[in-house]
Design a protein around this motif. Structure first.
Motif, PDB file in Angstrom:
ATOM      1  N   ALA A 271       0.831  -1.207   0.000  1.00 14.17           N
ATOM      2  CA  ALA A 271       0.000   0.000   0.000  1.00 14.17           C
ATOM      3  C   ALA A 271       0.869   1.262   0.000  1.00 14.17           C
ATOM      4  O   ALA A 271       0.612   2.214  -0.758  1.00 14.17           O
ATOM      5  N   ARG A 272       1.914   1.290   0.845  1.00 14.55           N
ATOM      6  CA  ARG A 272       2.802   2.454   0.887  1.00 14.55           C
ATOM      7  C   ARG A 272       3.539   2.620  -0.445  1.00 14.55           C
ATOM      8  O   ARG A 272       3.672   3.730  -0.964  1.00 14.55           O
ATOM      9  N   TYR A 273       4.015   1.513  -0.991  1.00 10.77           N
ATOM     10  CA  TYR A 273       4.789   1.547  -2.244  1.00 10.77           C
ATOM     11  C   TYR A 273       3.933   2.055  -3.408  1.00 10.77           C
ATOM     12  O   TYR A 273       4.401   2.812  -4.258  1.00 10.77           O
ATOM     13  N   ALA A 274       2.640   1.629  -3.427  1.00 13.39           N
ATOM     14  CA  ALA A 274       1.743   2.012  -4.528  1.00 13.39           C
ATOM     15  C   ALA A 274       1.024   3.323  -4.256  1.00 13.39           C
ATOM     16  O   ALA A 274       0.363   3.870  -5.150  1.00 13.39           O
ATOM     17  N   GLY A 275       1.112   3.822  -3.033  1.00 15.27           N
ATOM     18  CA  GLY A 275       0.427   5.053  -2.699  1.00 15.27           C
ATOM     19  C   GLY A 275      -1.074   4.903  -2.604  1.00 15.27           C
ATOM     20  O   GLY A 275      -1.837   5.803  -2.980  1.00 15.27           O
ATOM     21  N   VAL A 276      -1.536   3.752  -2.078  1.00 16.07           N
ATOM     22  CA  VAL A 276      -2.964   3.492  -1.925  1.00 16.07           C
ATOM     23  C   VAL A 276      -3.219   2.984  -0.514  1.00 16.07           C
ATOM     24  O   VAL A 276      -2.286   2.762   0.268  1.00 16.07           O
ATOM     25  N   SER A 277      -4.480   2.751  -0.192  1.00 14.44           N
ATOM     26  CA  SER A 277      -4.830   2.223   1.130  1.00 14.44           C
ATOM     27  C   SER A 277      -4.675   0.703   1.158  1.00 14.44           C
ATOM     28  O   SER A 277      -4.752   0.048   0.118  1.00 14.44           O
TER      29      SER A 277
ATOM     30  N   SER B 159      -6.162  -5.033  -0.713  1.00 15.72           N
ATOM     31  CA  SER B 159      -6.971  -6.220  -0.443  1.00 15.72           C
ATOM     32  C   SER B 159      -7.957  -6.477  -1.575  1.00 15.72           C
ATOM     33  O   SER B 159      -8.137  -7.622  -2.008  1.00 15.72           O
ATOM     34  N   ARG B 160      -8.592  -5.407  -2.057  1.00 15.68           N
ATOM     35  CA  ARG B 160      -9.559  -5.579  -3.150  1.00 15.68           C
ATOM     36  C   ARG B 160      -8.871  -6.110  -4.403  1.00 15.68           C
ATOM     37  O   ARG B 160      -9.391  -6.981  -5.089  1.00 15.68           O
ATOM     38  N   VAL B 161      -7.707  -5.580  -4.710  1.00 13.35           N
ATOM     39  CA  VAL B 161      -6.981  -6.053  -5.900  1.00 13.35           C
ATOM     40  C   VAL B 161      -6.545  -7.502  -5.708  1.00 13.35           C
ATOM     41  O   VAL B 161      -6.680  -8.338  -6.608  1.00 13.35           O
ATOM     42  N   ALA B 162      -6.016  -7.813  -4.527  1.00 12.12           N
ATOM     43  CA  ALA B 162      -5.536  -9.172  -4.265  1.00 12.12           C
ATOM     44  C   ALA B 162      -6.651 -10.191  -4.367  1.00 12.12           C
ATOM     45  O   ALA B 162      -6.439 -11.332  -4.806  1.00 12.12           O
ATOM     46  N   ASN B 163      -7.871  -9.782  -3.980  1.00  9.32           N
ATOM     47  CA  ASN B 163      -9.012 -10.710  -3.998  1.00  9.32           C
ATOM     48  C   ASN B 163      -9.871 -10.554  -5.243  1.00  9.32           C
ATOM     49  O   ASN B 163     -10.979 -11.108  -5.316  1.00  9.32           O
ATOM     50  N   GLU B 164      -9.342  -9.778  -6.225  1.00 12.10           N
ATOM     51  CA  GLU B 164      -9.981  -9.632  -7.532  1.00 12.10           C
ATOM     52  C   GLU B 164     -11.391  -9.071  -7.419  1.00 12.10           C
ATOM     53  O   GLU B 164     -12.299  -9.466  -8.155  1.00 12.10           O
ATOM     54  N   HIS B 165     -11.586  -8.148  -6.497  1.00  6.79           N
ATOM     55  CA  HIS B 165     -12.886  -7.501  -6.359  1.00  6.79           C
ATOM     56  C   HIS B 165     -13.056  -6.442  -7.442  1.00  6.79           C
ATOM     57  O   HIS B 165     -12.090  -5.771  -7.824  1.00  6.79           O
ATOM     58  N   PRO B 166     -14.271  -6.250  -7.938  1.00  5.09           N
ATOM     59  CA  PRO B 166     -14.507  -5.165  -8.897  1.00  5.09           C
ATOM     60  C   PRO B 166     -14.503  -3.814  -8.181  1.00  5.09           C
ATOM     61  O   PRO B 166     -14.463  -3.731  -6.951  1.00  5.09           O
ATOM     62  N   GLY B 167     -14.553  -2.750  -8.944  1.00  5.00           N
ATOM     63  CA  GLY B 167     -14.680  -1.432  -8.341  1.00  5.00           C
ATOM     64  C   GLY B 167     -13.373  -0.718  -8.121  1.00  5.00           C
ATOM     65  O   GLY B 167     -13.348   0.357  -7.488  1.00  5.00           O
ATOM     66  N   VAL B 168     -12.252  -1.282  -8.609  1.00  6.19           N
ATOM     67  CA  VAL B 168     -10.964  -0.602  -8.519  1.00  6.19           C
ATOM     68  C   VAL B 168     -10.627  -0.059  -9.902  1.00  6.19           C
ATOM     69  O   VAL B 168     -10.674  -0.787 -10.896  1.00  6.19           O
ATOM     70  N   VAL B 169     -10.303   1.215  -9.970  1.00  9.05           N
ATOM     71  CA  VAL B 169      -9.966   1.847 -11.245  1.00  9.05           C
ATOM     72  C   VAL B 169      -8.792   1.118 -11.887  1.00  9.05           C
ATOM     73  O   VAL B 169      -7.832   0.731 -11.194  1.00  9.05           O
TER      74      VAL B 169
END
Length: 328
Positions: free
Chosen positions: A5-11, A16-26
């Protein structure tokens, strides 16, 4: 996850959403997180993900060995289908069929964290094993007489055998001899029973079957017996490998296939079309058997109702050069 999260500048929640392949991430954010995971060599914790979703995305297969062509090809179909559905596989072999051994296998499999299992055993399972005592209710069985207790997937053994008999009697043979598989094999028993029932129903003599063990060597021994007996004009062999051994024995004794004796196998292995005399045989769609097993098991894992019963995969007769009208 916090490092990513720190490296990518996100929360951390976005990671977690990206890792679990959840929709709704730009898309741009998703790619930035994926790049950060790659740079930091981060991999999601599979155990934690399994606990969260209630599934390990893993299937188990218990089989009686890989020496049987049918077992090997069916397993190949199971693995291919599991991969397509995103499931990993745990494969274990049962060297000797007993309640204790099968129980030990399933204990080890539960430690490997599988969601359900497929049984691929060369036995008449319902008679020899207490399957209802196993720790899994998510079971699918291949080639078994346990269809009144569990979902079962099987090739249509009876239809394939009837096609063989229609073909050979249609050529004019007065009866058909049989080389069967092992006595404790469900598929061998199904083929032998259908062969016998067909002859009885058509008022034809029922020769004493010869029992083999699926190997070409046992087929060779059966061929020696048939050659010495000198009566058969047509032989239905319960698998292609035994048919190969049988044809070799007949050839060594000057008995020609198909001019003197017609031979039909079962399985349609890749080599069947390239035998010295291309083999007439019953084609089994092992890949489809494996696919149906996996899809049925995943339905059970996901909570769908899959009642006990048998799902038959069609078979078909492939006519080649090893069969002909009788010479006498």
């Amino acid at each position: 996850m916090a490092d990513v999260a720190r490296y990518a500048g996100v929360s951390p929640q976005t990671v977690s959403r990206v890792a679990n392949e959840h929709p709704g991430v730009v898309d741009g954010t998703r790619q930035r997180v994926l790049d950060a995971m790659e740079d930091l060599r981060y991999r999601p914790n599979s155990a934690a993900r399994a606990l969260k979703r209630g599934s390990f995305q893993s299937l188990g297969v218990v089989l009686s060995g890989l020496t049987s062509t049918g077992n090997y090809l069916t397993l190949e179909g199971i693995v291919r289908s599991a991969n397509q559905h995103g499931y990993s596989m745990t494969v274990m072999t049962l060297d000797e069929a007993s309640d204790e051994n099968l129980g030990n296998i399933f204990h080890r499999m539960s430690e490997a964290a599988v969601d359900g299992a497929i049984l691929l055993l060369e036995i008449e399972a319902a008679d020899e094993l207490h399957l209802t005592r196993l720790p899994y209710d998510r079971l699918v069985i291949v080639d078994s007489n346990a269809a009144y207790r569990f979902p079962v997937v099987d090739s249509d053994q009876a239809s394939g055998t009837r096609a063989v008999m229609d073909h050979l009697l249609g050529l004019g043979h007065s009866t058909v001899h049989h080389v069967g598989g092992p006595e404790n094999s469900f598929s061998a028993a199904a083929r032998a029973d259908s062969w016998r029932e067909y002859l009885v129903a058509h008022g034809r003599p029922v020769p004493e079957p010869i029992i083999g063990d699926w190997s070409a060597e046992s087929g060779y021994r059966a061929g020696v017996h048939i050659a010495d007996d000198g009566v058969a004009t047509a032989v239905f062999v319960a698998n292609d490998e035994m048919a190969l051994g049988l044809m070799r024995a007949l050839g060594e004794r000057g008995i020609r296939v198909p001019q003197d004796v017609s031979v039909v196998g079962f399985d349609d292995i890749a080599l069947a079309a390239n035998f010295p005399v291309p083999l007439t045989t019953v084609h089994q769609n092992f890949d489809e058997v494996g696919r149906r097993c996996v899809e049925m098991l995943i339905r059970r894992i996901e909570g769908d109702s899959v009642p006990p019963g048998v799902d038959l995969v069609p078979t078909s007769l492939v006519v080649r050069q090893s069969t002909a009208p009788p010479w006498r």
